[in-house]
Write a protein that holds these residues in place. Structure first.
Motif, PDB file in Angstrom:
ATOM      1  N   LEU A 248      23.432  19.044  11.405  1.00 37.65           N
ATOM      2  CA  LEU A 248      23.727  19.179  10.023  1.00 37.65           C
ATOM      3  C   LEU A 248      23.251  20.437   9.489  1.00 37.65           C
ATOM      4  O   LEU A 248      22.866  21.486  10.348  1.00 37.65           O
ATOM      5  CB  LEU A 248      22.901  18.216   9.007  1.00 37.65           C
ATOM      6  CG  LEU A 248      23.242  16.458   9.616  1.00 37.65           C
ATOM      7  CD1 LEU A 248      22.463  15.753   8.777  1.00 37.65           C
ATOM      8  CD2 LEU A 248      24.709  16.237   9.235  1.00 37.65           C
ATOM      9  N   ALA A 249      23.224  20.966   8.440  1.00 40.16           N
ATOM     10  CA  ALA A 249      22.764  22.244   7.924  1.00 40.16           C
ATOM     11  C   ALA A 249      21.494  22.190   7.209  1.00 40.16           C
ATOM     12  O   ALA A 249      21.273  23.275   6.450  1.00 40.16           O
ATOM     13  CB  ALA A 249      23.846  22.818   7.300  1.00 40.16           C
ATOM     14  N   SER A 250      20.773  21.320   7.506  1.00 37.15           N
ATOM     15  CA  SER A 250      19.384  21.411   6.601  1.00 37.15           C
ATOM     16  C   SER A 250      18.154  21.398   7.607  1.00 37.15           C
ATOM     17  O   SER A 250      17.082  21.032   7.318  1.00 37.15           O
ATOM     18  CB  SER A 250      19.521  19.918   5.856  1.00 37.15           C
ATOM     19  OG  SER A 250      19.506  18.808   6.659  1.00 37.15           O
ATOM     20  N   GLY A 251      18.360  21.952   8.786  1.00 41.55           N
ATOM     21  CA  GLY A 251      17.328  22.419   9.646  1.00 41.55           C
ATOM     22  C   GLY A 251      16.677  21.159  10.492  1.00 41.55           C
ATOM     23  O   GLY A 251      15.670  21.021  10.322  1.00 41.55           O
ATOM     24  N   ASN A 252      17.528  20.500  11.214  1.00 39.61           N
ATOM     25  CA  ASN A 252      17.198  19.329  12.180  1.00 39.61           C
ATOM     26  C   ASN A 252      17.396  19.657  13.394  1.00 39.61           C
ATOM     27  O   ASN A 252      18.609  20.236  13.805  1.00 39.61           O
ATOM     28  CB  ASN A 252      18.060  18.048  11.821  1.00 39.61           C
ATOM     29  CG  ASN A 252      17.790  17.661  10.282  1.00 39.61           C
ATOM     30  OD1 ASN A 252      16.815  17.258   9.703  1.00 39.61           O
ATOM     31  ND2 ASN A 252      18.969  17.761   9.414  1.00 39.61           N
ATOM     32  N   VAL A 253      16.417  19.743  14.251  1.00 39.39           N
ATOM     33  CA  VAL A 253      16.537  20.116  15.604  1.00 39.39           C
ATOM     34  C   VAL A 253      16.056  18.982  16.453  1.00 39.39           C
ATOM     35  O   VAL A 253      14.978  18.429  16.319  1.00 39.39           O
ATOM     36  CB  VAL A 253      15.868  21.364  16.048  1.00 39.39           C
ATOM     37  CG1 VAL A 253      16.052  21.904  17.360  1.00 39.39           C
ATOM     38  CG2 VAL A 253      16.284  22.552  14.954  1.00 39.39           C
ATOM     39  N   VAL A 254      16.789  18.722  17.704  1.00 39.75           N
ATOM     40  CA  VAL A 254      16.196  17.994  18.739  1.00 39.75           C
ATOM     41  C   VAL A 254      16.040  18.808  19.874  1.00 39.75           C
ATOM     42  O   VAL A 254      16.897  19.739  20.096  1.00 39.75           O
ATOM     43  CB  VAL A 254      16.962  16.727  19.020  1.00 39.75           C
ATOM     44  CG1 VAL A 254      16.973  15.646  17.807  1.00 39.75           C
ATOM     45  CG2 VAL A 254      18.444  17.055  19.482  1.00 39.75           C
ATOM     46  N   LEU A 255      15.235  18.885  20.640  1.00 38.40           N
ATOM     47  CA  LEU A 255      14.998  19.459  21.944  1.00 38.40           C
ATOM     48  C   LEU A 255      14.213  18.808  23.029  1.00 38.40           C
ATOM     49  O   LEU A 255      13.483  17.928  22.354  1.00 38.40           O
ATOM     50  CB  LEU A 255      14.508  20.890  21.510  1.00 38.40           C
ATOM     51  CG  LEU A 255      13.043  20.997  20.400  1.00 38.40           C
ATOM     52  CD1 LEU A 255      11.900  21.043  21.406  1.00 38.40           C
ATOM     53  CD2 LEU A 255      13.002  22.224  19.897  1.00 38.40           C
ATOM     54  N   THR A 256      13.718  19.291  24.242  1.00 34.32           N
ATOM     55  CA  THR A 256      12.906  18.716  25.147  1.00 34.32           C
ATOM     56  C   THR A 256      11.984  20.018  25.429  1.00 34.32           C
ATOM     57  O   THR A 256      12.377  21.168  25.505  1.00 34.32           O
ATOM     58  CB  THR A 256      13.675  18.247  26.395  1.00 34.32           C
ATOM     59  OG1 THR A 256      14.496  19.218  26.901  1.00 34.32           O
ATOM     60  CG2 THR A 256      14.702  17.109  26.033  1.00 34.32           C
ATOM     61  N   SER A 257      10.864  19.533  25.764  1.00 36.22           N
ATOM     62  CA  SER A 257       9.802  20.520  26.173  1.00 36.22           C
ATOM     63  C   SER A 257       8.796  19.845  26.945  1.00 36.22           C
ATOM     64  O   SER A 257       8.384  18.753  26.779  1.00 36.22           O
ATOM     65  CB  SER A 257       9.149  21.047  24.970  1.00 36.22           C
ATOM     66  OG  SER A 257       8.305  22.171  25.361  1.00 36.22           O
ATOM     67  N   SER A 258       8.134  20.614  27.990  1.00 40.33           N
ATOM     68  CA  SER A 258       6.894  20.186  28.620  1.00 40.33           C
ATOM     69  C   SER A 258       5.682  20.212  27.897  1.00 40.33           C
ATOM     70  O   SER A 258       4.627  19.846  28.023  1.00 40.33           O
ATOM     71  CB  SER A 258       6.837  20.737  30.034  1.00 40.33           C
ATOM     72  OG  SER A 258       6.743  22.407  29.753  1.00 40.33           O
ATOM     73  N   LEU A 259       5.724  20.918  26.646  1.00 38.62           N
ATOM     74  CA  LEU A 259       4.453  21.315  25.639  1.00 38.62           C
ATOM     75  C   LEU A 259       4.545  20.090  24.890  1.00 38.62           C
ATOM     76  O   LEU A 259       5.265  19.268  24.375  1.00 38.62           O
ATOM     77  CB  LEU A 259       5.071  22.567  24.982  1.00 38.62           C
ATOM     78  CG  LEU A 259       5.309  23.872  25.609  1.00 38.62           C
ATOM     79  CD1 LEU A 259       5.734  24.900  24.774  1.00 38.62           C
ATOM     80  CD2 LEU A 259       4.229  24.377  26.512  1.00 38.62           C
ATOM     81  N   GLY A 260       3.147  20.110  24.429  1.00 36.78           N
ATOM     82  CA  GLY A 260       2.979  18.876  23.369  1.00 36.78           C
ATOM     83  C   GLY A 260       3.488  19.025  22.178  1.00 36.78           C
ATOM     84  O   GLY A 260       3.886  20.267  21.877  1.00 36.78           O
ATOM     85  N   ALA A 261       3.541  18.043  21.286  1.00 37.27           N
ATOM     86  CA  ALA A 261       4.022  18.434  19.949  1.00 37.27           C
ATOM     87  C   ALA A 261       3.396  19.310  19.094  1.00 37.27           C
ATOM     88  O   ALA A 261       4.109  20.152  18.507  1.00 37.27           O
ATOM     89  CB  ALA A 261       4.195  17.072  19.210  1.00 37.27           C
ATOM     90  N   ALA A 262       2.149  19.565  19.375  1.00 34.25           N
ATOM     91  CA  ALA A 262       1.416  20.505  18.246  1.00 34.25           C
ATOM     92  C   ALA A 262       1.923  22.072  18.730  1.00 34.25           C
ATOM     93  O   ALA A 262       1.741  22.865  18.234  1.00 34.25           O
ATOM     94  CB  ALA A 262      -0.256  20.440  18.473  1.00 34.25           C
ATOM     95  N   VAL A 263       2.046  22.018  20.186  1.00 29.56           N
ATOM     96  CA  VAL A 263       2.394  23.417  20.570  1.00 29.56           C
ATOM     97  C   VAL A 263       3.622  23.733  20.270  1.00 29.56           C
ATOM     98  O   VAL A 263       4.226  24.809  19.757  1.00 29.56           O
ATOM     99  CB  VAL A 263       2.107  23.601  22.137  1.00 29.56           C
ATOM    100  CG1 VAL A 263       2.539  25.058  22.689  1.00 29.56           C
ATOM    101  CG2 VAL A 263       0.616  23.353  22.365  1.00 29.56           C
ATOM    102  N   VAL A 264       4.501  22.590  20.361  1.00 24.84           N
ATOM    103  CA  VAL A 264       6.042  23.100  19.932  1.00 24.84           C
ATOM    104  C   VAL A 264       6.020  23.321  18.485  1.00 24.84           C
ATOM    105  O   VAL A 264       6.801  24.343  18.298  1.00 24.84           O
ATOM    106  CB  VAL A 264       6.793  21.652  20.195  1.00 24.84           C
ATOM    107  CG1 VAL A 264       8.250  21.659  19.695  1.00 24.84           C
ATOM    108  CG2 VAL A 264       6.835  21.442  21.788  1.00 24.84           C
ATOM    109  N   LYS A 265       5.323  22.639  17.642  1.00 24.83           N
ATOM    110  CA  LYS A 265       5.305  23.078  16.254  1.00 24.83           C
ATOM    111  C   LYS A 265       4.854  24.439  16.043  1.00 24.83           C
ATOM    112  O   LYS A 265       5.594  25.421  15.544  1.00 24.83           O
ATOM    113  CB  LYS A 265       4.159  22.225  15.660  1.00 24.83           C
ATOM    114  CG  LYS A 265       4.149  22.601  14.200  1.00 24.83           C
ATOM    115  CD  LYS A 265       2.905  21.558  13.362  1.00 24.83           C
ATOM    116  CE  LYS A 265       2.659  22.129  12.023  1.00 24.83           C
ATOM    117  NZ  LYS A 265       3.709  22.386  10.659  1.00 24.83           N
ATOM    118  N   ARG A 266       3.837  24.956  16.777  1.00 24.65           N
ATOM    119  CA  ARG A 266       3.376  26.289  16.698  1.00 24.65           C
ATOM    120  C   ARG A 266       4.262  27.385  17.218  1.00 24.65           C
ATOM    121  O   ARG A 266       4.536  28.227  16.504  1.00 24.65           O
ATOM    122  CB  ARG A 266       1.828  26.537  17.331  1.00 24.65           C
ATOM    123  CG  ARG A 266       1.186  27.907  17.405  1.00 24.65           C
ATOM    124  CD  ARG A 266      -0.068  28.107  17.760  1.00 24.65           C
ATOM    125  NE  ARG A 266      -0.022  27.602  19.344  1.00 24.65           N
ATOM    126  CZ  ARG A 266      -0.542  26.586  19.841  1.00 24.65           C
ATOM    127  NH1 ARG A 266      -1.270  26.011  19.270  1.00 24.65           N
ATOM    128  NH2 ARG A 266      -0.588  26.485  21.228  1.00 24.65           N
TER     129      ARG A 266
END
Length: 181
Positions: free
Chosen positions: A39-57
């Motif tokens: 959509l155009a409202s800033g929703n993203v899905v992704l994968t990462s080996s980082l934890g959620a707090a690090v992904v946020k930062r």
């Protein structure tokens, strides 16, 4: 490797305009090569080996550098998004109401919002967990609803964002597809 949903606060409203292709490119360049925007409202899905707090930062740092604004995001494990969708007691939408879920990266902030909403006459809301509060707004009057006005206050912007239930269903489905790709 974890799957995450990243919800940006306040883009494509109030003068902060970001094209989803540009957002995807910025996140790709910042170490999230499979970031998918919805959509155009800033929703993203992704994968990462980082934890959620690090992904946020890392996402906030990336957005601030790429787009020059005070970026705030809420990051949830993709599986948790699916659980929140299932836990919501309200319909996707009907003729008279729309269902919204306010997401927060700070439980205390959501506690404050829940208390403020409970004090409103006739407000219907349900806490879905430490990071989510579902609520109803009249069709055609969401921004004018008393609870929406509370959530828009500046003191909540660094820790919360709100999406309608239909959007969370789309994010859930995109995250599931990303996991099977």
């Amino acid at each position: 490797m974890g799957s995450y949903a990243v919800f940006l606060r306040g883009i494509n409203v109030g003068g902060i305009n970001i094209k989803m292709a540009d957002l995807r490119e910025a996140l790709n360049a910042c170490g999230f090569p499979d970031a998918l925007t919805l959509l155009a409202s800033g929703n993203v899905v992704l994968t990462s080996s980082l934890g959620a707090a690090v992904v946020k930062r890392e996402c906030e740092k990336c957005l601030r550098a790429a787009f020059g604004y005070e970026a705030w995001v809420v990051v949830l494990d993709a599986g948790r998004v699916a659980e929140l969708v299932e836990a919501c007691p309200y319909p996707d939408d009907d003729r008279s109401t729309h269902t919204y879920i306010t997401l927060s990266s700070d439980t205390a902030v959501l506690d404050e919002l829940e208390t403020a909403g409970a004090a409103l006459d006739g407000a219907e809301q349900k806490r879905l967990g430490p990071e989510a509060l579902a609520w109803l707004a009249p069709a055609g009057g969401t921004l004018d609803s008393p609870f929406s006005k509370i959530t828009a206050k500046a003191r909540f912007k660094s820790a919360t964002t709100t999406r309608n239930l239909r959007t969370l269903v789309k994010v859930r489905d995109a995250a599931a597809a990303l996991n099977t790709a």
